[in-house]
Design a protein around this motif. Structure first.
Motif, PDB file in Angstrom:
ATOM      1  N   THR A   1     -16.946  55.009  -3.829  1.00 41.76           N
ATOM      2  CA  THR A   1     -16.458  56.342  -3.493  1.00 41.76           C
ATOM      3  C   THR A   1     -17.658  57.232  -3.245  1.00 41.76           C
ATOM      4  N   GLY A   2     -17.400  58.468  -2.911  1.00 39.66           N
ATOM      5  CA  GLY A   2     -18.481  59.424  -2.770  1.00 39.66           C
ATOM      6  C   GLY A   2     -19.181  59.388  -1.428  1.00 39.66           C
ATOM      7  N   MET A   3     -18.504  58.924  -0.398  1.00 37.41           N
ATOM      8  CA  MET A   3     -19.111  58.966   0.928  1.00 37.41           C
ATOM      9  C   MET A   3     -19.299  60.420   1.342  1.00 37.41           C
ATOM     10  N   GLY A   4     -20.392  60.681   1.977  1.00 32.90           N
ATOM     11  CA  GLY A   4     -20.656  62.036   2.438  1.00 32.90           C
ATOM     12  C   GLY A   4     -19.913  62.346   3.721  1.00 32.90           C
ATOM     13  N   ALA A   5     -19.949  63.603   4.102  1.00 26.41           N
ATOM     14  CA  ALA A   5     -19.300  64.027   5.340  1.00 26.41           C
ATOM     15  C   ALA A   5     -19.893  63.253   6.511  1.00 26.41           C
ATOM     16  N   GLY A   6     -19.051  62.845   7.412  1.00 31.79           N
ATOM     17  CA  GLY A   6     -19.508  62.105   8.588  1.00 31.79           C
ATOM     18  C   GLY A   6     -19.709  60.625   8.332  1.00 31.79           C
ATOM     19  N   GLN A   7     -19.579  60.189   7.074  1.00 30.05           N
ATOM     20  CA  GLN A   7     -19.762  58.772   6.754  1.00 30.05           C
ATOM     21  C   GLN A   7     -18.443  58.055   6.532  1.00 30.05           C
ATOM     22  N   ARG A   8     -17.381  58.820   6.364  1.00 34.00           N
ATOM     23  CA  ARG A   8     -16.072  58.206   6.138  1.00 34.00           C
ATOM     24  C   ARG A   8     -15.565  57.603   7.442  1.00 34.00           C
ATOM     25  N   PRO A   9     -15.088  56.370   7.375  1.00 34.58           N
ATOM     26  CA  PRO A   9     -14.534  55.781   8.595  1.00 34.58           C
ATOM     27  C   PRO A   9     -13.231  56.462   8.968  1.00 34.58           C
ATOM     28  N   THR A  10     -12.967  56.514  10.241  1.00 34.36           N
ATOM     29  CA  THR A  10     -11.700  57.033  10.726  1.00 34.36           C
ATOM     30  C   THR A  10     -10.698  55.895  10.703  1.00 34.36           C
ATOM     31  N   LEU A  11      -9.575  56.121  10.072  1.00 36.64           N
ATOM     32  CA  LEU A  11      -8.545  55.093  10.024  1.00 36.64           C
ATOM     33  C   LEU A  11      -7.645  55.235  11.234  1.00 36.64           C
ATOM     34  N   MET A  12      -7.366  54.123  11.868  1.00 36.35           N
ATOM     35  CA  MET A  12      -6.489  54.121  13.025  1.00 36.35           C
ATOM     36  C   MET A  12      -5.394  53.093  12.812  1.00 36.35           C
ATOM     37  N   SER A  13      -4.276  53.352  13.398  1.00 30.95           N
ATOM     38  CA  SER A  13      -3.153  52.442  13.296  1.00 30.95           C
ATOM     39  C   SER A  13      -3.219  51.432  14.439  1.00 30.95           C
ATOM     40  N   VAL A  14      -3.016  50.167  14.095  1.00 28.54           N
ATOM     41  CA  VAL A  14      -2.972  49.107  15.098  1.00 28.54           C
ATOM     42  C   VAL A  14      -1.627  48.419  14.953  1.00 28.54           C
ATOM     43  N   ALA A  15      -0.934  48.268  16.059  1.00 27.54           N
ATOM     44  CA  ALA A  15       0.394  47.655  16.037  1.00 27.54           C
ATOM     45  C   ALA A  15       0.329  46.245  15.454  1.00 27.54           C
ATOM     46  N   PRO A  16       1.312  45.868  14.645  1.00 33.52           N
ATOM     47  CA  PRO A  16       1.308  44.536  14.026  1.00 33.52           C
ATOM     48  C   PRO A  16       1.167  43.393  15.025  1.00 33.52           C
ATOM     49  N   GLN A  17       1.801  43.510  16.201  1.00 26.86           N
ATOM     50  CA  GLN A  17       1.682  42.424  17.184  1.00 26.86           C
ATOM     51  C   GLN A  17       0.249  42.318  17.715  1.00 26.86           C
ATOM     52  N   THR A  18      -0.456  43.443  17.792  1.00 31.75           N
ATOM     53  CA  THR A  18      -1.860  43.419  18.216  1.00 31.75           C
ATOM     54  C   THR A  18      -2.718  42.768  17.144  1.00 31.75           C
ATOM     55  N   VAL A  19      -2.465  43.106  15.895  1.00 28.53           N
ATOM     56  CA  VAL A  19      -3.197  42.489  14.780  1.00 28.53           C
ATOM     57  C   VAL A  19      -2.980  40.981  14.796  1.00 28.53           C
ATOM     58  N   SER A  20      -1.757  40.559  15.035  1.00 31.03           N
ATOM     59  CA  SER A  20      -1.451  39.125  15.080  1.00 31.03           C
ATOM     60  C   SER A  20      -2.235  38.411  16.173  1.00 31.03           C
ATOM     61  N   ARG A  21      -2.399  39.070  17.308  1.00 33.94           N
ATOM     62  CA  ARG A  21      -3.148  38.457  18.417  1.00 33.94           C
ATOM     63  C   ARG A  21      -4.648  38.442  18.147  1.00 33.94           C
ATOM     64  N   LEU A  22      -5.134  39.438  17.406  1.00 36.73           N
ATOM     65  CA  LEU A  22      -6.571  39.532  17.134  1.00 36.73           C
ATOM     66  C   LEU A  22      -7.005  38.671  15.942  1.00 36.73           C
ATOM     67  N   ARG A  23      -6.071  38.381  15.037  1.00 32.93           N
ATOM     68  CA  ARG A  23      -6.419  37.647  13.813  1.00 32.93           C
ATOM     69  C   ARG A  23      -7.143  36.321  14.091  1.00 32.93           C
ATOM     70  N   PRO A  24      -6.654  35.459  15.004  1.00 28.59           N
ATOM     71  CA  PRO A  24      -7.365  34.196  15.251  1.00 28.59           C
ATOM     72  C   PRO A  24      -8.782  34.425  15.787  1.00 28.59           C
ATOM     73  N   LEU A  25      -8.948  35.417  16.641  1.00 27.89           N
ATOM     74  CA  LEU A  25     -10.275  35.709  17.188  1.00 27.89           C
ATOM     75  C   LEU A  25     -11.225  36.188  16.086  1.00 27.89           C
ATOM     76  N   ALA A  26     -10.696  37.016  15.192  1.00 26.53           N
ATOM     77  CA  ALA A  26     -11.513  37.516  14.085  1.00 26.53           C
ATOM     78  C   ALA A  26     -11.923  36.371  13.163  1.00 26.53           C
ATOM     79  N   HIS A  27     -10.970  35.523  12.832  1.00 27.67           N
ATOM     80  CA  HIS A  27     -11.261  34.426  11.913  1.00 27.67           C
ATOM     81  C   HIS A  27     -12.228  33.408  12.508  1.00 27.67           C
ATOM     82  N   GLU A  28     -12.185  33.225  13.837  1.00 24.65           N
ATOM     83  CA  GLU A  28     -13.164  32.355  14.497  1.00 24.65           C
ATOM     84  C   GLU A  28     -14.585  32.862  14.273  1.00 24.65           C
TER      85      GLU A  28
END
Length: 112
Positions: A52-79
Motif C-alpha cells: 500500500t502507500g503508492m504515491g500520486a501518479g503511481q497507482r495503476p488505472t483499472l480498466m474493465s476487459v470483457a470476459p470473452q476478451t480475457v478468454s481469448r488473451l489468456r492462452p497468449l498470456a500463459h504462453e
C-alpha cells in the motif's frame, strides 16, 4: 462463488499478485479478493500483506476487459508466462510507445 475461484484467488495472492490484478484475472470484484484472502489468513494460510502507500501518479488505472476478451488473451498470456493483466499491460505499452493504435484498429488513420 465456486471453491475453484476461491482457491485461485488464494494461490495468486500467495504469489504476491496485487488484489486489483487478481480481481481482473478471476473476473470478480476486488472486495471478493480481500474477503477470501482475509478468510484464508484467519484459517492459517500464509499470504503476504498487500503493498500500500503508492504515491500520486503511481497507482495503476483499472480498466474493465470483457470476459470473452480475457478468454481469448489468456492462452497468449500463459504462453509468455504472464497473467492476463500483465500481458494486457505489456501489449498496450508497446502499442502506445510505438504509436500503433491506428494500425491495430485498422481505421485508416496514418500513424504519425
Amino acid at each position: 462463488m465456486t471453491r475453484e475461484i476461491e482457491n485461485r484467488i488464494i494461490a495468486l495472492a500467495k504469489e504476491g499478485m496485487a488484489p486489483a490484478q487478481i480481481a481482473l484475472e478471476v473476473d470478480r470484484q476486488i472486495t471478493t479478493v480481500y474477503h477470501y484472502c482475509c478468510k484464508a489468513r484467519r484459517n492459517g494460510e500464509v499470504i503476504p500483506k498487500f503493498r500500500t502507500g503508492m504515491g500520486a501518479g503511481q497507482r495503476p488505472t483499472l480498466m474493465s476487459v470483457a470476459p470473452q476478451t480475457v478468454s481469448r488473451l489468456r492462452p497468449l498470456a500463459h504462453e509468455r508466462g504472464q497473467t492476463v493483466p500483465e500481458f494486457c499491460n505489456e501489449l498496450l505499452a508497446v502499442i502506445a510507445q510505438d504509436d500503433l493504435a491506428a494500425s491495430v484498429l485498422d481505421d485508416g488513420e496514418p500513424d504519425a
